[in-house]
Design a protein around this motif. Structure first.
Motif, PDB file in Angstrom:
ATOM      1  N   LYS A 709     -31.568  25.599 -21.727  1.00  0.00           N
ATOM      2  CA  LYS A 709     -32.149  26.094 -20.478  1.00  0.00           C
ATOM      3  C   LYS A 709     -31.070  26.724 -19.600  1.00  0.00           C
ATOM      4  CE  LYS A 709     -34.624  26.646 -16.787  1.00  0.00           C
ATOM      5  NZ  LYS A 709     -33.507  27.183 -16.022  1.00  0.00           N
ATOM      6  N   HIS A 714     -34.812  30.172 -23.598  1.00  0.00           N
ATOM      7  CA  HIS A 714     -35.968  29.351 -23.281  1.00  0.00           C
ATOM      8  C   HIS A 714     -36.738  28.880 -24.512  1.00  0.00           C
ATOM      9  CE1 HIS A 714     -35.882  31.548 -19.138  1.00  0.00           C
ATOM     10  NE2 HIS A 714     -35.053  30.502 -19.174  1.00  0.00           N
ATOM     11  N   MET A 718     -37.509  25.019 -25.232  1.00  0.00           N
ATOM     12  CA  MET A 718     -38.839  24.460 -25.414  1.00  0.00           C
ATOM     13  C   MET A 718     -38.946  23.718 -26.747  1.00  0.00           C
ATOM     14  SD  MET A 718     -41.790  24.081 -24.019  1.00  0.00           S
ATOM     15  CE  MET A 718     -41.855  25.329 -22.725  1.00  0.00           C
ATOM     16  N   LYS A 738     -41.316  16.216 -19.573  1.00  0.00           N
ATOM     17  CA  LYS A 738     -42.475  17.050 -19.251  1.00  0.00           C
ATOM     18  C   LYS A 738     -42.228  17.863 -17.989  1.00  0.00           C
ATOM     19  CE  LYS A 738     -46.122  14.345 -21.480  1.00  0.00           C
ATOM     20  NZ  LYS A 738     -47.380  13.566 -21.281  1.00  0.00           N
ATOM     21  N   SER A 739     -41.572  17.233 -17.008  1.00  0.00           N
ATOM     22  CA  SER A 739     -41.243  17.977 -15.791  1.00  0.00           C
ATOM     23  C   SER A 739     -40.295  19.127 -16.094  1.00  0.00           C
ATOM     24  CB  SER A 739     -40.619  17.030 -14.773  1.00  0.00           C
ATOM     25  OG  SER A 739     -40.208  17.716 -13.621  1.00  0.00           O
ATOM     26  N   MET A 741     -40.058  20.761 -18.931  1.00  0.00           N
ATOM     27  CA  MET A 741     -40.809  21.799 -19.643  1.00  0.00           C
ATOM     28  C   MET A 741     -41.662  22.621 -18.684  1.00  0.00           C
ATOM     29  SD  MET A 741     -41.968  19.595 -22.991  1.00  0.00           S
ATOM     30  CE  MET A 741     -42.823  20.962 -23.771  1.00  0.00           C
ATOM     31  N   GLU A 742     -42.252  21.982 -17.683  1.00  0.00           N
ATOM     32  CA  GLU A 742     -43.073  22.701 -16.724  1.00  0.00           C
ATOM     33  C   GLU A 742     -42.243  23.640 -15.859  1.00  0.00           C
ATOM     34  OE1 GLU A 742     -45.015  19.673 -14.543  1.00  0.00           O
ATOM     35  OE2 GLU A 742     -46.378  19.080 -16.183  1.00  0.00           O
ATOM     36  N   LYS A 743     -41.000  23.241 -15.592  1.00  0.00           N
ATOM     37  CA  LYS A 743     -40.133  24.040 -14.723  1.00  0.00           C
ATOM     38  C   LYS A 743     -39.118  24.843 -15.534  1.00  0.00           C
ATOM     39  CE  LYS A 743     -40.527  20.581 -11.056  1.00  0.00           C
ATOM     40  NZ  LYS A 743     -39.817  19.630 -10.182  1.00  0.00           N
ATOM     41  N   LEU A 744     -39.486  25.139 -16.763  1.00  0.00           N
ATOM     42  CA  LEU A 744     -38.535  25.817 -17.643  1.00  0.00           C
ATOM     43  C   LEU A 744     -38.123  27.169 -17.095  1.00  0.00           C
ATOM     44  CD1 LEU A 744     -37.037  25.671 -20.327  1.00  0.00           C
ATOM     45  CD2 LEU A 744     -39.024  26.721 -21.423  1.00  0.00           C
ATOM     46  N   TYR A 745     -39.059  27.871 -16.446  1.00  0.00           N
ATOM     47  CA  TYR A 745     -38.759  29.207 -15.947  1.00  0.00           C
ATOM     48  C   TYR A 745     -38.407  29.191 -14.467  1.00  0.00           C
ATOM     49  CZ  TYR A 745     -40.735  30.659 -20.379  1.00  0.00           C
ATOM     50  OH  TYR A 745     -40.988  30.819 -21.721  1.00  0.00           O
ATOM     51  N   LEU A 750     -35.305  23.162 -11.433  1.00  0.00           N
ATOM     52  CA  LEU A 750     -35.053  22.232 -12.552  1.00  0.00           C
ATOM     53  C   LEU A 750     -33.705  21.545 -12.432  1.00  0.00           C
ATOM     54  CD1 LEU A 750     -36.028  21.123 -15.289  1.00  0.00           C
ATOM     55  CD2 LEU A 750     -34.960  23.110 -16.352  1.00  0.00           C
TER      56      LEU A 750
END
Length: 754
Positions: A709, A714, A718, A738-739, A741-745, A750
């Motif tokens: 990341k 990305h 993931m 999970k948090s 992964m949700e804020k990967l972008y 993050l």
């Protein structure tokens, strides 16, 4: 009476009949009050685990042996200051410590338990100087980390000291035995059969007037006390103690019998020779023993009543007393010392059975008086013949008896020295291996243990020590294997089983751990090792409150069991009761300041409390004790990293990896440090190498996802986050992954979440 009571008390102690020994010794002290008899009574109480009784009996006594026994009772009651005062009286600073090596060892334990390490080391060393075979003293030196190399303690100089001590003790025993039997010291070298019989008989008239001297310390001599009263230096009853009939001497032979009878025996033999049946050269031993037993049992008033009708001038009473007593206990021993031909004749005669008709008088109940004398006369003639033939053969070979004796003494000394060297060689190997284990040089210790013979290696103690060494090397599978072997060979052994239960805890062997706990409880439910195993069972099931209770029970059973205190501390930390956790770890360190597990536990506790300076201090103390531990190096690096000393932390992680390349923890922490230094490629390389050792560790894949990341790759991020979730991490880690992964972008949001 005093002599017999002392002998029966020692016999009861030797046979573990402690209640009987206490009862008889109380009667002894009532009848013959003396401090030496009080020593024997205190010894009986100590054997029966009643130290408080010995304490009250010996309080205020002054003799060295009394002071030693009093110190032992104080030590068992945890009255360490009184025990120290007994061994080293404050008003007598130059007094000698009683009981030599044992006294110095006990004093060393007292100093060790009261935190005076240097004084403890000094007394343990003195114990080894006095007795080079005192293994327990060397063991304590190893535990304190102050032992010299085993080659220095168990060397040739020690062998010479042991030989000198053994020779001196042997000469003293011979001298005492000779004095007990009225034999001049110049005759000690005579080893002829006749002299040997005179040497080992018991002439009760010449026994010293003290009941047992300094030999009453059963703690010093162990339970293997000889039954011979001569070895206790016990007296015969005085004239005022005799109650009409003299008790039988405890060791007899035909020579004493004939000497006691003197010319009277010869006269009686000549007078009765014409009236006797043909001579019977062999006697039934069973009948002899039976008749002599009757003679002794009838030697009280009832026997006097039976003989009251006989003429007072008849000397049969004296003859019967001496003859019966003489044969009662020593017939088999006396007859067993002759040639094979005579032994075979005697064994054939022993098969005959002779019945004694009820109602016979004393003279007819016993076998014929003259016949009994003829039997002993024949036996002595056999002895003289054997001695003469032996001497003749020596002369024919050109050897004189003096030369034989000197040659025999030299051969005996040579065999003694060889035995001492062999024993010291064994102690040298075991001592060096144990010393290296206590210094946590476990790999070196394993190499030394491998030099042992197969017989010595396959013993419970050695296998347990090997298992401990593998445990310290974090090789739990090998540790499990050796502990299991130790259990098979010695299922009753408890030493090291607390470590074995921890090994099974780390291996998550729930069934084996439960079985081990039940077995240890069945062996000894009052041992701290058993309750440590039970506690590890509950800890493995995450039942920390019940585990804490069982560990506390182990502490109550043995407050000096340092590992039980440490396990209590671990459970308090798991329950987040940090205050009591600190107290438990400190209690363990008061028992054993070299117990590095407690220093490590305090470091982890302070690390969780974010008291990083304290954590660093305690990790360094633990590492000073066990400088080869990869785990301790890793946690010290973590504390340094928390203090923003990343260079030192990275160096410490490199050392930890070099110490144990199979340990995944320092590799993971090194990757964390490299990530904080933004050295992403090196961190990824370290994690790729780590996957080979821990392929199913979810945190490794989560950290790799975070690094990708940071590199803005990305898709790979993931992918690794998904792998981490597939490995079913703990609930807290699942939420974080999970948090992420949700804020990967959303890189700014993050940051800092992982």
């Amino acid at each position: 009476m005093e002599t017999l009571m002392v002998d029966r008390i020692h016999s009861s102690l030797r046979l573990f009949m402690h209640r009987n020994a206490i009862f008889l010794c109380e009667r002894l002290c009532a009848e013959f009050p003396s401090e030496l008899n009080l020593q024997l009574l205190a010894t009986c109480y100590l054997h029966n685990n009643q130290a408080y009784c010995a304490y009250h009996i010996l309080k205020g006594t002054k003799l060295p042996q009394s002071r030693y026994l009093f110190a032992v009772s104080c030590f068992q009651m945890n009255l360490l200051s009184e025990a120290e005062s007994a061994l080293c009286p404050p008003n007598e600073p130059n007094s000698e410590v009683p009981n030599g090596a044992a006294g110095h060892y006990l004093l060393g334990l007292i100093y060790s338990y009261t935190g005076r390490r240097l004084a403890a080391v000094d007394h343990f060393m003195q114990a080894l100087v006095v007795d080079p075979l005192f293994w327990a003293a060397y063991e304590e030196l190893c535990i304190l980390g102050s032992a010299e190399e085993a080659n220095e303690c168990f060397n040739d100089a020690a062998a010479i000291r042991v030989q000198q001590q053994y020779s001196a003790e042997s000469s003293l025993q011979k001298l005492n035995l000779a004095n007990d039997n009225g034999v001049l010291p110049s005759n000690l070298g005579d080893t002829s059969p006749r002299k040997s019989k005179q040497l080992y008989c018991n002439n009760t008239r010449d026994i010293p007037a003290h009941p047992y001297g300094m030999a009453t310390s059963a703690l010093q001599q162990g339970n293997s006390m000889p039954s011979s009263v001569a070895q206790y230096d016990t007296p015969s009853p005085t004239v005022t103690q005799l109650s009409g009939v003299v008790p039988p001497p405890l060791c007899r032979n035909a020579q004493i019998y004939l000497n006691a009878m003197g010319g009277e025996v010869t006269t009686r033999l000549n007078v009765n020779a014409a009236n006797q049946v043909p001579r019977r050269k062999y006697v039934d031993e069973a009948k002899l023993r039976k008749v002599s037993g009757r003679l002794f049992s009838d030697s009280g008033p009832r026997r006097s009543t039976r003989l009251s009708g006989e003429a007072t001038a008849n000397t049969n009473l004296n003859v019967s007393q001496v003859g019966g007593n003489g044969v009662n206990h020593s017939s088999a021993r006396f007859l067993g010392g002759y040639s094979t031909s005579s032994s075979s004749k005697m064994s054939s005669a022993a098969q005959r059975s002779v019945t004694v008709r009820k109602g016979q008088t004393l003279s007819t109940e016993n076998f014929d008086e003259g016949r009994r004398h003829e039997v002993f006369d024949d036996l002595l003639r056999l002895d003289n013949t054997a001695t003469t033939s032996s001497a003749a053969s020596n002369v024919a070979d050109g050897r004189w008896p003096a030369q034989d004796r000197s040659g025999g003494i030299l051969a005996q000394d040579s065999r003694l020295m060889d035995g001492i060297r062999d024993l010291l060689g064994l102690l040298r190997t075991l001592g060096e291996a144990f010393r290296l284990s206590c210094l946590y040089r476990c790999q070196d210790a394993l190499q030394v243990y491998s030099k042992l013979s197969e017989k010595q290696f396959n013993t419970g103690w050695v296998l347990s020590q090997v298992g401990k060494a593998h445990f310290e090397l974090v090789d739990h599978f090998e540790s499990d294997r050796y502990f299991e072997l130790a259990r098979r060979l010695s299922p009753y052994t408890l030493e090291g089983m607390d470590i074995y239960s921890t090994v099974l805890y780390h291996l998550k062997e729930e069934m084996k751990l439960s079985y081990l706990a039940q077995e240890l409880i069945s062996v000894d439910r009052l041992s701290p090792q058993a309750w440590c195993a039970v506690g590890n069972c509950y800890a493995l099931q995450k039942d920390h409150e019940t585990a804490l209770k069982t560990f506390q029970r182990a502490v109550h059973l043995d407050p000096r069991f340092a590992y039980a205190h440490t396990l209590c501390g671990h459970e308090y930390v798991a329950l987040e009761d940090f205050e009591n956790g600190i107290k438990s770890y400190q209690s363990a360190l008061q028992v054993d300041e070299r117990h590095y597990n407690s220093w490590y536990g305090l470091g982890v506790l302070y690390l969780r409390q974010e008291k990083f300076e304290f954590a660093e201090h305690h990790f360094r103390r633990a590492l000073h004790i066990n400088p080869r531990s990869s785990v301790l190096m890793c946690y010290l690096g973590m504390a340094l990293h928390a203090l923003k000393r990343n260079g030192d932390a990275l160096e410490m992680m490199v050392q930890a990896i070099s110490a144990d390349r199979k340990n995944p923890l320092p590799m993971y922490q090194k990757a964390q440090i490299l990530l904080s230094l933004e050295r992403y490629e090196e961190a990824l390389e370290e994690l790729e190498h780590l996957i080979a050792f821990a392929p199913r560790e979810s945190s490794v894949y989560a950290l790799m996802g975070n690094i990708y990341k940071q590199l803005n790759i990305h898709d790979k991020a993931m992918f690794y986050f998904g792998l981490a979730l597939d490995l079913k991490p703990p609930a807290a880690d699942v939420a974080m992954i999970k948090s992420a992964m949700e804020k990967l972008y959303l890189p700014d949001e993050l940051e800092g979440d992982l």
